[in-house]
Design an enzyme around this catalytic site. Structure first.
Site, PDB file in Angstrom:
ATOM      1  CE1 TYR A 154      38.794  38.237  40.857  1.00 23.74           C
ATOM      2  CE2 TYR A 154      36.691  37.965  41.887  1.00 23.74           C
ATOM      3  CZ  TYR A 154      37.978  38.760  41.607  1.00 23.74           C
ATOM      4  OH  TYR A 154      37.626  39.781  41.948  1.00 23.74           O
ATOM      5  NE  ARG A 156      47.903  42.784  31.247  1.00 26.31           N
ATOM      6  CZ  ARG A 156      46.571  42.104  31.108  1.00 26.31           C
ATOM      7  NH1 ARG A 156      46.873  40.634  30.816  1.00 26.31           N
ATOM      8  NH2 ARG A 156      45.441  42.672  31.140  1.00 26.31           N
ATOM      9  CB  SER A 179      36.734  40.635  45.818  1.00 26.65           C
ATOM     10  OG  SER A 179      35.437  40.331  45.456  1.00 26.65           O
ATOM     11  CG  ASN A 222      43.221  48.238  40.891  1.00 29.67           C
ATOM     12  OD1 ASN A 222      41.954  48.365  41.460  1.00 29.67           O
ATOM     13  ND2 ASN A 222      43.350  48.653  39.845  1.00 29.67           N
ATOM     14  N   GLY A 228      38.711  51.047  34.846  1.00 36.92           N
ATOM     15  CA  GLY A 228      38.049  50.706  36.030  1.00 36.92           C
ATOM     16  C   GLY A 228      38.674  51.352  37.349  1.00 36.92           C
ATOM     17  N   GLY A 241      47.333  48.626  37.576  1.00 37.07           N
ATOM     18  CA  GLY A 241      46.189  48.579  36.797  1.00 37.07           C
ATOM     19  C   GLY A 241      45.395  49.712  36.868  1.00 37.07           C
ATOM     20  CB  THR A 284      35.196  48.061  35.905  1.00 38.18           C
ATOM     21  OG1 THR A 284      35.012  46.816  36.349  1.00 38.18           O
ATOM     22  CG2 THR A 284      35.014  48.771  37.639  1.00 38.18           C
ATOM     23  CE  LYS A 325      40.643  40.125  43.470  1.00 36.87           C
ATOM     24  NZ  LYS A 325      41.351  41.421  43.799  1.00 36.87           N
ATOM     25  CG  PHE A 345      35.604  42.121  37.178  1.00 37.54           C
ATOM     26  CD1 PHE A 345      36.770  41.918  37.782  1.00 37.54           C
ATOM     27  CD2 PHE A 345      34.482  41.334  37.567  1.00 37.54           C
ATOM     28  CE1 PHE A 345      36.991  40.621  38.540  1.00 37.54           C
ATOM     29  CE2 PHE A 345      34.610  40.544  38.327  1.00 37.54           C
ATOM     30  CZ  PHE A 345      35.773  39.847  38.837  1.00 37.54           C
TER      31      PHE A 345
HETATM   32  P1  NDP Z   1      39.201  46.269  35.007  1.00 41.33           P
HETATM   33  O1  NDP Z   1      39.363  45.046  34.180  1.00 41.33           O
HETATM   34  O2  NDP Z   1      38.519  47.466  34.526  1.00 41.33           O
HETATM   35  O3  NDP Z   1      40.735  46.932  35.471  1.00 41.33           O
HETATM   36  C1  NDP Z   1      41.653  46.015  35.739  1.00 41.33           C
HETATM   37  C2  NDP Z   1      42.963  46.673  35.610  1.00 41.33           C
HETATM   38  O4  NDP Z   1      43.982  45.509  35.838  1.00 41.33           O
HETATM   39  C3  NDP Z   1      43.281  47.189  34.123  1.00 41.33           C
HETATM   40  O5  NDP Z   1      43.976  48.393  34.441  1.00 41.33           O
HETATM   41  C4  NDP Z   1      44.305  46.237  33.490  1.00 41.33           C
HETATM   42  O6  NDP Z   1      45.299  46.902  32.845  1.00 41.33           O
HETATM   43  C5  NDP Z   1      45.010  45.604  35.132  1.00 41.33           C
HETATM   44  N1  NDP Z   1      45.827  44.283  34.781  1.00 41.33           N
HETATM   45  C6  NDP Z   1      45.091  43.221  34.667  1.00 41.33           C
HETATM   46  N2  NDP Z   1      45.959  42.207  34.603  1.00 41.33           N
HETATM   47  C7  NDP Z   1      47.032  42.604  34.673  1.00 41.33           C
HETATM   48  C8  NDP Z   1      48.506  42.080  34.680  1.00 41.33           C
HETATM   49  N3  NDP Z   1      48.627  41.069  34.433  1.00 41.33           N
HETATM   50  N4  NDP Z   1      49.555  43.333  34.848  1.00 41.33           N
HETATM   51  C9  NDP Z   1      49.279  44.455  34.837  1.00 41.33           C
HETATM   52  N5  NDP Z   1      47.989  45.073  35.019  1.00 41.33           N
HETATM   53  C10 NDP Z   1      47.150  44.152  34.883  1.00 41.33           C
HETATM   54  O7  NDP Z   1      38.719  45.848  36.454  1.00 41.33           O
HETATM   55  P2  NDP Z   1      38.461  46.365  37.786  1.00 41.33           P
HETATM   56  O8  NDP Z   1      38.803  47.836  38.028  1.00 41.33           O
HETATM   57  O9  NDP Z   1      36.919  46.011  38.111  1.00 41.33           O
HETATM   58  O10 NDP Z   1      39.343  45.562  38.607  1.00 41.33           O
HETATM   59  C11 NDP Z   1      40.427  45.959  39.666  1.00 41.33           C
HETATM   60  C12 NDP Z   1      40.636  45.097  40.811  1.00 41.33           C
HETATM   61  O11 NDP Z   1      39.264  45.130  41.366  1.00 41.33           O
HETATM   62  C13 NDP Z   1      40.718  43.756  40.402  1.00 41.33           C
HETATM   63  O12 NDP Z   1      41.659  43.410  41.256  1.00 41.33           O
HETATM   64  C14 NDP Z   1      39.463  42.953  40.565  1.00 41.33           C
HETATM   65  O13 NDP Z   1      39.691  41.411  40.909  1.00 41.33           O
HETATM   66  C15 NDP Z   1      38.683  43.840  41.773  1.00 41.33           C
HETATM   67  N6  NDP Z   1      37.558  43.881  42.243  1.00 41.33           N
HETATM   68  C16 NDP Z   1      36.533  44.028  40.843  1.00 41.33           C
HETATM   69  C17 NDP Z   1      35.152  44.237  41.264  1.00 41.33           C
HETATM   70  C18 NDP Z   1      34.170  44.611  39.977  1.00 41.33           C
HETATM   71  O14 NDP Z   1      33.185  43.949  40.514  1.00 41.33           O
HETATM   72  N7  NDP Z   1      34.426  45.032  39.153  1.00 41.33           N
HETATM   73  C19 NDP Z   1      34.770  43.898  42.544  1.00 41.33           C
HETATM   74  C20 NDP Z   1      35.811  43.395  43.578  1.00 41.33           C
HETATM   75  C21 NDP Z   1      37.021  43.483  43.229  1.00 41.33           C
HETATM   76  P3  NDP Z   1      45.873  46.107  31.590  1.00 41.33           P
HETATM   77  O15 NDP Z   1      44.817  45.489  30.808  1.00 41.33           O
HETATM   78  O16 NDP Z   1      46.337  47.508  30.643  1.00 41.33           O
HETATM   79  O17 NDP Z   1      47.008  45.340  32.046  1.00 41.33           O
HETATM   80  C1  8X3 Z   2      34.278  40.792  41.739  1.00 40.87           C
HETATM   81  C2  8X3 Z   2      33.039  40.898  42.357  1.00 40.87           C
HETATM   82  O1  8X3 Z   2      31.170  38.992  43.075  1.00 40.87           O
HETATM   83  O2  8X3 Z   2      32.378  39.083  40.771  1.00 40.87           O
HETATM   84  O3  8X3 Z   2      35.540  40.689  42.710  1.00 40.87           O
HETATM   85  O4  8X3 Z   2      33.402  38.195  42.818  1.00 40.87           O
HETATM   86  S1  8X3 Z   2      32.511  39.052  41.954  1.00 40.87           S
END
Ligand code: NDP
Ligand code: 8X3
Length: 250
Positions: free
Chosen positions: A152, A33, A139, A86, A12, A8, A187, A156, A189
């Protein structure tokens, strides 16, 4: 030179982690992807490092695609030293009785099964070499549940269980396992969660300073640069304005 695999990395946290780690330098194997975005990210990072930056576009939900992609990594960078699990997402915020089965499947297949598939394919070489570090991005939802977050949060919670399971399974092989558990971070997200509805996504981060992707990258950098005998097990990080998964001072 160490080989670092980041799932990923097209946006983000993963993107910020890749950019931050490029300074060491480590060889970077970056995934996602969106192949076009991934090639663009790799090209940009190549300008800042002498190490290799290898794009590996695939969907972590598909085991065959994971295997084909990981098998295609050139031999000289194929033994991964640091795996950063990630890639992940949330889809919608519906109560259980209104949840869409396809949304549940996407979250379960990406956040749990995808993480397992990639780890299953990469960890044998760590076991064989008796070295390695796996960082799972959990998370605050690994510890608590909020309204509409049902599946979700369950994924986690599962990541936390798998982090602990890996820690014990890999203990004989000198492999470190760490979970980084962020709270609200701005991000893509929320944009993904709300199907591109920017107004709805922006509202999540209104009235306080959320974490940034760079904050998480800084923590990952700290985690992986500890001496070999030090394993940070779990790090929870929230914005100063956030108490836990449900209470944020807006
Ligand atoms: P983003 O949406 O900015 O990034 C997510 C990344 O995951 C992208 O690079 C996306 O790439 C990749 N991804 C998603 N689905 C797939 C798939 N099926 N196969 C391969 N790659 C995939 O979100 P974040 O950076 O915020 O999220 C990263 C991680 O952090 C996640 O696990 C999220 O649950 C976790 N998280 C986020 C928080 C937040 O508040 N932002 C807080 C806590 C945890 P592509 O679309 O090119 O496939
Ligand atoms: C992402 C943060 O608060 O949406 O894991 O679960 S929250």
């Amino acid at each position: 030179m160490k080989n670092v695999f980041v799932t990923g990395a097209t946006s983000g946290f993963g993107l910020a982690i890749a950019q931050t780690l490029s300074k060491y330098p480590f060889n970077l194997i970056l995934t996602g992807r969106n192949a076009e975005k991934l090639h663009q990210v790799c090209e940009e990072i190549r300008q800042t490092t002498t190490a290799e930056v290898f794009p590996l576009p695939f969907d972590v939900q598909d085991f065959k695609a994971c295997k084909e992609a990981i098998d295609s990594i050139p031999a000289h960078i194929a033994d991964i030293d640091i795996l950063i699990n990630n890639a992940g997402l949330a889809v919608e915020l519906n109560p259980v009785h209104q949840g869409a089965i396809e949304d549940w499947e996407r979250m379960i297949n990406t956040n749990i099964k995808g993480l397992l598939y990639v780890t299953r394919l990469i960890s044998p070489s760590m076991v064989q070499r008796k070295t390695g570090h796996i960082i799972n991005i959990g998370s605050t939802a690994s510890f608590e549940v909020y309204g509409g977050g049902n599946v979700y949060c369950a994924t986690k919670h599962a990541v936390l269980a798998l982090t602990k399971a890996m820690r014990t399974d890999f203990l004989p092989y000198n492999i470190r396992v760490t979970q980084v558990s962020p709270g609200a971070a701005e991000t893509n997200f929320s944009l993904v969660r709300f199907h591109g509805d920017k107004a709805k996504a922006d509202k999540v981060y209104e009235g306080y300073d959320p974490l940034t992707a760079q904050d998480i990258a800084d923590i990952v950098e700290f985690v992986i640069t500890r001496p070999a005998h030090v394993c940070l097990n779990e790090i929870t990080v929230t914005p100063t304005a956030q108490f836990n998964g449900t209470v944020i001072k807006h």
